[in-house]
Design a protein around this motif. Structure first.
Motif, PDB file in Angstrom:
ATOM      1  N   CYS A  12      36.247  37.326  37.871  1.00 17.53           N
ATOM      2  CA  CYS A  12      37.462  38.071  38.208  1.00 17.53           C
ATOM      3  C   CYS A  12      38.633  37.098  38.088  1.00 17.53           C
ATOM      4  N   CYS A  46      35.338  45.121  39.027  1.00 19.54           N
ATOM      5  CA  CYS A  46      34.920  44.185  37.986  1.00 19.54           C
ATOM      6  C   CYS A  46      35.186  44.811  36.614  1.00 19.54           C
ATOM      7  N   THR A 103      39.727  46.148  44.100  1.00 24.96           N
ATOM      8  CA  THR A 103      39.561  45.469  42.812  1.00 24.96           C
ATOM      9  C   THR A 103      38.186  45.800  42.245  1.00 24.96           C
ATOM     10  N   HIS A 143      44.946  38.626  44.147  1.00 25.06           N
ATOM     11  CA  HIS A 143      43.967  37.744  43.498  1.00 25.06           C
ATOM     12  C   HIS A 143      44.237  36.280  43.820  1.00 25.06           C
ATOM     13  N   ASP A 146      44.871  40.323  32.238  1.00 25.71           N
ATOM     14  CA  ASP A 146      44.468  39.802  33.554  1.00 25.71           C
ATOM     15  C   ASP A 146      45.595  39.693  34.573  1.00 25.71           C
ATOM     16  N   CYS A 151      31.673  38.196  39.670  1.00 31.54           N
ATOM     17  CA  CYS A 151      31.066  39.419  40.205  1.00 31.54           C
ATOM     18  C   CYS A 151      29.612  39.140  40.588  1.00 31.54           C
ATOM     19  N   TYR A 187      43.614  45.080  36.326  1.00 31.46           N
ATOM     20  CA  TYR A 187      43.745  45.167  37.784  1.00 31.46           C
ATOM     21  C   TYR A 187      45.072  45.866  38.093  1.00 31.46           C
TER      22      TYR A 187
END
Ligand code: SF4
Length: 368
Positions: free
Chosen positions: A343, A310, A308, A78, A255, A336, A294
């Motif tokens: 994200c 959403c 990945t 990410h 997250d 997204c 995630y």
């Protein structure tokens, strides 16, 4: 004639975070081991030593090699996806993992392996020249080459290059503060969720690692991802993975991406079998059930489990095949394209196009 060890000490750089003890020894306070050294002695991490009554770093400005990697290989899923990262490491380590997957470097006592030399400014300039968005301290733990890593991070900042730390997070509070102030993204190993595992198989303690995770997540702007190397029979039980992933969600939030990575028999654990892919998928399922948004598998080929999704609508927003991006469903701000849910991560316009290439580079100078 001087030994190679003597020459190493002569060329060493001043270390930081240490104190002189009443009995004449010096104590390094960089990591929770607090090594106490007499004149000429090397520490457990091997690269720090006592010279002239001070702690010195013997690997400042020296590397075991430089390579341009995909950022996905760190692994960071990410953080500026698809971009190249100039990666390097030195030698030594402050943990003593019996399962080390990188032991030729981390356990190296042959400092002559450190053939490439680059000052912090040279590294930052090379990153710009090579088109790298970031520089990664990886291959071995940057905690033990703290001074070199921090100076390099500062030089990178001056040129707009970001920095990445791949680390076990085993450090004390003051250096932790200074270190993460200049680091833009980190992948921190959470090797297990019991102190017993840490003591028996790494020679370290779990508590300071959790402290680092909490500190980075809540007190810094550093983007954080976690890697858990899943070892058959050692840390792969459902209860442990359940407890670990609950702690991550409760204490760090949903997250923080988690990477469940496959072990291969190595170093002192050659009798332990490799991790079955099904075990990694089970760990990923437990993480997702506990609220980790995630969760990925690593060191195995599984495009679906390494992509990945959403957390708003379930659409696949980043597809990955090994280290290569195969699909992109985010807008320039990382939202997204299907439902607009953001994200978590650091995104900057369209993804990079580096692909899965790994390109060794020489930075021009041999050993100093
Ligand atoms: S960084 Fe190295 S010298 Fe310092 S306490 Fe840790 S293992 Fe010992």
């Amino acid at each position: 004639m001087k030994s190679a060890g003597d020459r190493e000490l002569e060329g060493a750089a001043p270390g930081r975070y240490w104190q002189r003890l009443a009995d004449g020894r010096v104590q390094c306070d960089l990591c929770p081991r607090h090594c106490r050294l007499r004149e000429g002695q090397r520490a457990l991490c091997f690269v720090r030593a006592c010279r002239d009554g001070r702690i010195v770093l013997t690997t400042y400005g020296r590397s075991s090699g430089f390579c341009v990697d995909p950022i996905e290989k760190k692994p960071l899923s990410h953080f500026l996806p698809g971009t190249p990262v100039l990666s390097f490491g030195t030698a030594g380590c402050n943990l003593a993992c019996k399962f080390c997957q990188n032991w030729d470097m981390s356990k190296s006592r042959e400092m002559d392996r450190l053939m490439d030399a680059a000052a912090p400014e040279e590294l930052a300039a090379a990153a710009v020249r090579l088109g790298c968005r970031s520089v990664a301290f990886t291959y071995n733990d940057p905690v033990i080459f703290f001074e070199y890593a921090v100076d390099t991070a500062l030089a990178c900042r001056e040129r707009g290059v970001k920095t990445v730390a791949v680390t076990a997070g085993y450090m004390t509070a003051d250096p932790r503060r200074e270190f993460f102030r200049v680091i833009d993204a980190a992948n921190i190993d959470l090797k297990a969720f019991t102190d017993d595992f840490y003591r028996r198989l790494t020679g370290a303690r779990l508590g300071p690692v959790l402290d680092t995770l909490l500190y980075v997540r809540h007190e810094t702007a550093t983007w954080l991802e976690i890697t858990n190397l899943v070892i058959p029979g050692a840390n792969d039980g459902d209860a442990e993975i359940d407890a670990m992933t609950r702690w991550v969600v409760d204490e760090l939030g949903p997250d923080v991406p988690m990477h469940f990575s496959a072990f291969h028999p190595d170093y002192k654990m050659t009798e332990t079998p490799p991790t079955p892919a099904a075990t990694l998928l089970r760990a990923r399922d437990i993480a997702i059930a506990n609220g980790v948004r995630y969760a990925y598998v690593g060191n195995v080929h599984d495009e679906a489990a390494d992509s990945t999704y959403c957390h708003g609508c379930g659409a696949r927003v980043i597809g990955r095949d090994w280290y290569e991006l195969t699909h992109w469903g985010l807008d320039a701000e990382g939202a997204c394209q299907a439902c607009g849910t953001r994200c978590a991560g650091v995104f900057d316009g369209p993804p990079g196009r580096w692909g899965r290439r790994r390109q060794p580079v020489r930075l021009g100078r041999g050993r100093p």
